[in-house]
Design a protein around this motif. Structure first.
Motif, PDB file in Angstrom:
ATOM      1  N   PHE A 130       0.791  -1.197   0.139  1.00 29.90           N
ATOM      2  CA  PHE A 130      -0.092   0.005  -0.119  1.00 29.90           C
ATOM      3  C   PHE A 130       0.852   1.261   0.214  1.00 29.90           C
ATOM      4  O   PHE A 130       0.576   2.056   0.910  1.00 29.90           O
ATOM      5  CB  PHE A 130      -0.986   0.203   1.139  1.00 29.90           C
ATOM      6  CG  PHE A 130      -1.698  -1.078   1.316  1.00 29.90           C
ATOM      7  CD1 PHE A 130      -2.733  -1.235   0.494  1.00 29.90           C
ATOM      8  CD2 PHE A 130      -1.812  -1.989   2.217  1.00 29.90           C
ATOM      9  CE1 PHE A 130      -3.736  -2.415   0.497  1.00 29.90           C
ATOM     10  CE2 PHE A 130      -2.509  -3.389   2.386  1.00 29.90           C
ATOM     11  CZ  PHE A 130      -3.775  -3.438   1.185  1.00 29.90           C
ATOM     12  N   HIS A 131       1.851   1.273  -0.866  1.00 28.34           N
ATOM     13  CA  HIS A 131       2.779   2.443  -0.847  1.00 28.34           C
ATOM     14  C   HIS A 131       2.209   3.705  -1.138  1.00 28.34           C
ATOM     15  O   HIS A 131       2.467   4.850  -0.966  1.00 28.34           O
ATOM     16  CB  HIS A 131       4.036   2.268  -1.913  1.00 28.34           C
ATOM     17  CG  HIS A 131       3.467   2.153  -3.501  1.00 28.34           C
ATOM     18  ND1 HIS A 131       2.913   1.047  -4.026  1.00 28.34           N
ATOM     19  CD2 HIS A 131       3.395   3.042  -4.459  1.00 28.34           C
ATOM     20  CE1 HIS A 131       2.515   1.432  -5.178  1.00 28.34           C
ATOM     21  NE2 HIS A 131       2.887   2.661  -5.562  1.00 28.34           N
ATOM     22  N   GLU A 132       0.845   3.744  -1.886  1.00 33.95           N
ATOM     23  CA  GLU A 132       0.025   4.960  -2.257  1.00 33.95           C
ATOM     24  C   GLU A 132      -0.320   5.687  -0.900  1.00 33.95           C
ATOM     25  O   GLU A 132      -0.316   6.913  -0.848  1.00 33.95           O
ATOM     26  CB  GLU A 132      -1.159   4.474  -3.054  1.00 33.95           C
ATOM     27  CG  GLU A 132      -0.860   3.629  -4.382  1.00 33.95           C
ATOM     28  CD  GLU A 132      -0.961   2.302  -4.007  1.00 33.95           C
ATOM     29  OE1 GLU A 132      -0.602   1.688  -3.061  1.00 33.95           O
ATOM     30  OE2 GLU A 132      -1.217   1.783  -5.256  1.00 33.95           O
ATOM     31  N   ALA A 133      -0.590   4.792   0.023  1.00 34.75           N
ATOM     32  CA  ALA A 133      -1.356   5.481   1.423  1.00 34.75           C
ATOM     33  C   ALA A 133      -0.148   5.946   2.138  1.00 34.75           C
ATOM     34  O   ALA A 133      -0.183   6.876   2.604  1.00 34.75           O
ATOM     35  CB  ALA A 133      -1.825   4.229   2.118  1.00 34.75           C
ATOM     36  N   HIS A 146      10.809   8.081  -0.542  1.00 35.39           N
ATOM     37  CA  HIS A 146      11.050   7.467  -1.897  1.00 35.39           C
ATOM     38  C   HIS A 146      10.442   6.210  -1.822  1.00 35.39           C
ATOM     39  O   HIS A 146      10.924   5.014  -1.148  1.00 35.39           O
ATOM     40  CB  HIS A 146      12.470   7.256  -2.021  1.00 35.39           C
ATOM     41  CG  HIS A 146      13.306   8.372  -1.618  1.00 35.39           C
ATOM     42  ND1 HIS A 146      13.509   9.374  -2.420  1.00 35.39           N
ATOM     43  CD2 HIS A 146      14.088   8.644  -0.613  1.00 35.39           C
ATOM     44  CE1 HIS A 146      14.342  10.404  -1.969  1.00 35.39           C
ATOM     45  NE2 HIS A 146      14.705   9.970  -0.890  1.00 35.39           N
ATOM     46  N   THR A 147       9.367   5.917  -2.646  1.00 30.11           N
ATOM     47  CA  THR A 147       8.640   4.497  -2.795  1.00 30.11           C
ATOM     48  C   THR A 147       8.234   4.284  -4.063  1.00 30.11           C
ATOM     49  O   THR A 147       8.141   4.888  -4.711  1.00 30.11           O
ATOM     50  CB  THR A 147       7.474   4.523  -1.267  1.00 30.11           C
ATOM     51  OG1 THR A 147       7.359   3.103  -1.377  1.00 30.11           O
ATOM     52  CG2 THR A 147       6.406   5.141  -1.766  1.00 30.11           C
ATOM     53  N   GLY A 148       7.740   3.289  -4.128  1.00 29.37           N
ATOM     54  CA  GLY A 148       6.893   2.996  -5.502  1.00 29.37           C
ATOM     55  C   GLY A 148       6.186   1.313  -5.352  1.00 29.37           C
ATOM     56  O   GLY A 148       6.284   0.760  -4.271  1.00 29.37           O
ATOM     57  N   PRO A 149       6.039   0.704  -6.190  1.00 28.86           N
ATOM     58  CA  PRO A 149       5.312  -0.883  -6.357  1.00 28.86           C
ATOM     59  C   PRO A 149       6.309  -1.750  -5.834  1.00 28.86           C
ATOM     60  O   PRO A 149       7.409  -1.793  -6.062  1.00 28.86           O
ATOM     61  CB  PRO A 149       4.935  -1.256  -7.799  1.00 28.86           C
ATOM     62  CG  PRO A 149       5.576   0.014  -8.671  1.00 28.86           C
ATOM     63  CD  PRO A 149       5.968   1.118  -7.689  1.00 28.86           C
ATOM     64  N   THR A 150       5.859  -2.691  -5.074  1.00 25.15           N
ATOM     65  CA  THR A 150       6.749  -3.871  -4.395  1.00 25.15           C
ATOM     66  C   THR A 150       6.297  -5.041  -4.922  1.00 25.15           C
ATOM     67  O   THR A 150       4.974  -5.372  -5.159  1.00 25.15           O
ATOM     68  CB  THR A 150       6.487  -3.690  -2.796  1.00 25.15           C
ATOM     69  OG1 THR A 150       7.138  -2.679  -2.248  1.00 25.15           O
ATOM     70  CG2 THR A 150       7.239  -5.033  -2.329  1.00 25.15           C
ATOM     71  N   PHE A 151       7.298  -5.945  -5.441  1.00 27.62           N
ATOM     72  CA  PHE A 151       6.959  -7.407  -5.789  1.00 27.62           C
ATOM     73  C   PHE A 151       7.189  -8.214  -4.749  1.00 27.62           C
ATOM     74  O   PHE A 151       8.527  -8.283  -4.241  1.00 27.62           O
ATOM     75  CB  PHE A 151       7.677  -7.611  -7.140  1.00 27.62           C
ATOM     76  CG  PHE A 151       7.042  -6.669  -8.170  1.00 27.62           C
ATOM     77  CD1 PHE A 151       6.132  -7.229  -9.096  1.00 27.62           C
ATOM     78  CD2 PHE A 151       7.309  -5.355  -8.488  1.00 27.62           C
ATOM     79  CE1 PHE A 151       5.686  -6.575  -9.914  1.00 27.62           C
ATOM     80  CE2 PHE A 151       6.896  -4.770  -9.459  1.00 27.62           C
ATOM     81  CZ  PHE A 151       5.833  -5.203 -10.304  1.00 27.62           C
ATOM     82  N   MET A 152       6.534  -9.144  -4.365  1.00 27.22           N
ATOM     83  CA  MET A 152       6.932 -10.372  -3.340  1.00 27.22           C
ATOM     84  C   MET A 152       5.814 -11.235  -3.746  1.00 27.22           C
ATOM     85  O   MET A 152       4.567 -11.202  -3.526  1.00 27.22           O
ATOM     86  CB  MET A 152       6.795  -9.796  -2.064  1.00 27.22           C
ATOM     87  CG  MET A 152       7.315 -10.804  -1.085  1.00 27.22           C
ATOM     88  SD  MET A 152       6.922  -9.883   0.701  1.00 27.22           S
ATOM     89  CE  MET A 152       7.760 -11.291   1.566  1.00 27.22           C
ATOM     90  N   ASP A 153       6.265 -12.539  -4.388  1.00 31.09           N
ATOM     91  CA  ASP A 153       5.322 -13.576  -4.674  1.00 31.09           C
ATOM     92  C   ASP A 153       4.922 -14.332  -3.757  1.00 31.09           C
ATOM     93  O   ASP A 153       5.512 -15.506  -3.458  1.00 31.09           O
ATOM     94  CB  ASP A 153       5.776 -14.323  -6.076  1.00 31.09           C
ATOM     95  CG  ASP A 153       4.875 -15.167  -6.492  1.00 31.09           C
ATOM     96  OD1 ASP A 153       3.751 -15.098  -6.159  1.00 31.09           O
ATOM     97  OD2 ASP A 153       5.182 -16.162  -7.386  1.00 31.09           O
ATOM     98  N   VAL A 154       4.012 -13.887  -2.745  1.00 33.59           N
ATOM     99  CA  VAL A 154       4.010 -14.736  -1.531  1.00 33.59           C
ATOM    100  C   VAL A 154       2.004 -15.065  -1.815  1.00 33.59           C
ATOM    101  O   VAL A 154       1.517 -14.357  -2.211  1.00 33.59           O
ATOM    102  CB  VAL A 154       3.766 -14.075  -0.357  1.00 33.59           C
ATOM    103  CG1 VAL A 154       5.385 -14.049   0.004  1.00 33.59           C
ATOM    104  CG2 VAL A 154       3.148 -12.804  -0.159  1.00 33.59           C
ATOM    105  N   PRO A 155       1.679 -16.222  -1.274  1.00 34.78           N
ATOM    106  CA  PRO A 155       0.164 -16.327  -1.203  1.00 34.78           C
ATOM    107  C   PRO A 155      -0.591 -15.278  -0.580  1.00 34.78           C
ATOM    108  O   PRO A 155      -0.142 -15.205   0.709  1.00 34.78           O
ATOM    109  CB  PRO A 155       0.183 -18.194  -0.729  1.00 34.78           C
ATOM    110  CG  PRO A 155       1.422 -18.245   0.012  1.00 34.78           C
ATOM    111  CD  PRO A 155       2.386 -17.204  -0.497  1.00 34.78           C
TER     112      PRO A 155
END
Ligand SMILES: [Zn+2]
Length: 431
Positions: A130-133, A146-155
């Motif tokens: 929820f980096h937008e928040a 400094h932020t942006g989209p995060t990738f983490m392939d978890v269920p």
């Protein structure tokens, strides 16, 4: 000339290439940028300021930069102490899935911003859901995030966006940003080589590179992680990234504790940076990053606190002290000197983010992110050496004023844009 802000009368630690200290200096600020640094008397004669900070008897230096954190983890501070990294991750991922929503992240980031402002931290690289928040909360406070989209392939990711949808989601996010604001650049977060496959890492890095974004990734945090990745992919984390062509000056590794000689050489060869998080590494028993070897190989090293679950505070000055102490455990008291550690928290941190031309030192044309450290306390006297004071004696509470982008966000220890009582009450009500 009329200017917005004049900070005058203190010893100004410019953190330029020569680490110039201007005794009885001043910093002239206009339209969010540093206009001039020089002797206080000279700058006072030349400028009429709408706002002034009298820094007589104080140290004035660039704001501290936190190059690795998860700000909203303030929400879970104190809930996973004295456990291993893997035990920690197991607990935290479960709580996050239950607890996280944009409103909670915003509330937790507001607390983190208040804590950071008080500690003289003027910007942070924040990897989280929820980096937008988080961005919204930081923007309201006038703080540099400094932020942006995060990738983490978890269920079951807390934000409900499955890996397959994330590339499109992240692309839309990066496109919507338009040209970077001064002192900012786009950022993409790839969580780690154990939560993303080589194919996924390649896709994510390619997306980041299309947008000229910094890529930030956890790597080689401890021996167990390295062994896990070796079993999964036949290579150690840094070795794997190198073999995929994913290291580079646009990449910043968090931790980099468990490294081989060839891996250190690969970081130096590719210009890859490291965010050193000594407090988190010690607390999670991860080990001690080979920072003296990284520095002598020419690797850019910034400092981070990591999230407030693993280090319990967002105190970058504490990371400075720990960085200046922990490497001496090898028996070499010259390892990571006081000045070097302060540089890691300022200009080297800015360079690690690829923002060394805009942040990290007080030089004309740079963004006006600066702090005033009050020396009027017994533990800071006598004043022999400012580097020693900062690295070995100062506490976050010695920070008196904090300026971000030319705006005074803390004056005389009072926050001007954050109602911290309300922020604390709001966060505690959520829990
Ligand atoms: Zn982390």
């Amino acid at each position: 000339m009329s200017i917005d802000l004049l900070v005058h009368g203190g010893d100004v630690l410019t953190m330029d290439d020569a680490s110039t200290v201007v005794r009885g200096g001043a910093v002239a600020v206009h339209e969010g940028a540093v206009l001039a640094v020089g002797p206080a008397q000279e700058l006072r004669e030349r400028h009429t300021a709408a706002e002034e900070i009298d820094a007589a008897g104080c140290l004035v230096l660039p704001g501290l930069i936190n190059t690795h954190t998860h700000l909203a983890m303030t929400l879970l501070r104190g809930r996973a102490d004295d456990v291993t990294l893997q035990g920690f991750l197991e607990r935290v991922l479960k709580w996050e899935a239950e607890l996280l929503a944009p409103r909670n992240v915003a509330a937790a980031v507001r607390l983190a911003v208040a804590e950071s402002l008080r500690a003289g931290v003027t910007s942070a690289l924040d990897m989280y859901w929820f980096h937008e928040a988080a961005e919204q909360a930081a923007r309201e406070a006038g703080w540099r995030l400094h932020t942006g989209p995060t990738f983490m392939d978890v269920p079951g990711p807390p934000d409900g966006i499955a890996y397959e949808e994330r590339l499109g989601w992240a692309r839309r996010d990066l496109e919507a940003r338009g040209p970077a604001r001064p002192g900012h650049r786009p950022v993409v977060f790839a969580h780690s080589t154990y939560t993303l496959s080589p194919g996924q890492l390649t896709e994510v890095f390619a997306l980041a590179r299309e947008f000229g974004a910094l890529v930030h990734i956890h790597a080689a945090e401890n021996a167990t992680e390295v062994a896990t990745v070796e079993v999964q992919h036949g290579k150690r984390p840094v070795e794997l990234l190198d073999s995929l062509g994913l290291l580079g000056p646009d990449v910043l590794l968090a931790h980099a504790v468990d490294l081989t000689g060839p891996e250190i050489a690969a970081l130096a060869r590719t210009g890859t940076g490291v965010a050193h998080c000594p407090v988190s590494n010690l607390k999670l028993g991860c080990g001690i990053a080979p920072v003296p070897r990284l520095l002598s190989a020419g690797v850019t090293v910034g400092l981070g606190t990591d999230g407030a679950v693993s280090s319990n505070s967002l105190d970058v000055l504490g990371a400075v002290r720990q960085a200046a102490l922990v490497h001496k455990a090898s028996g070499d008291p010259t390892a990571v000197g006081a000045e070097q550690a302060v540089r890691m928290a300022t200009i080297e941190g800015a360079r690690a983010l690829g923002l060394g031309e805009q942040l990290g030192s007080l030089e004309a044309g740079k963004r006006a992110d600066l702090i005033v450290l009050d020396l009027d306390a017994p533990h800071l006297r006598p004043r022999h050496d400012p580097w020693s004071t900062l690295a070995y004696a100062a506490h976050p509470s010695d920070v008196r004023d904090t300026v971000v982008d030319g705006r005074v966000l803390m004056r005389d220890r009072g926050l001007t844009t954050v109602d911290e009582r309300a922020v604390i009450a709001d966060l505690e009500a959520l829990l």
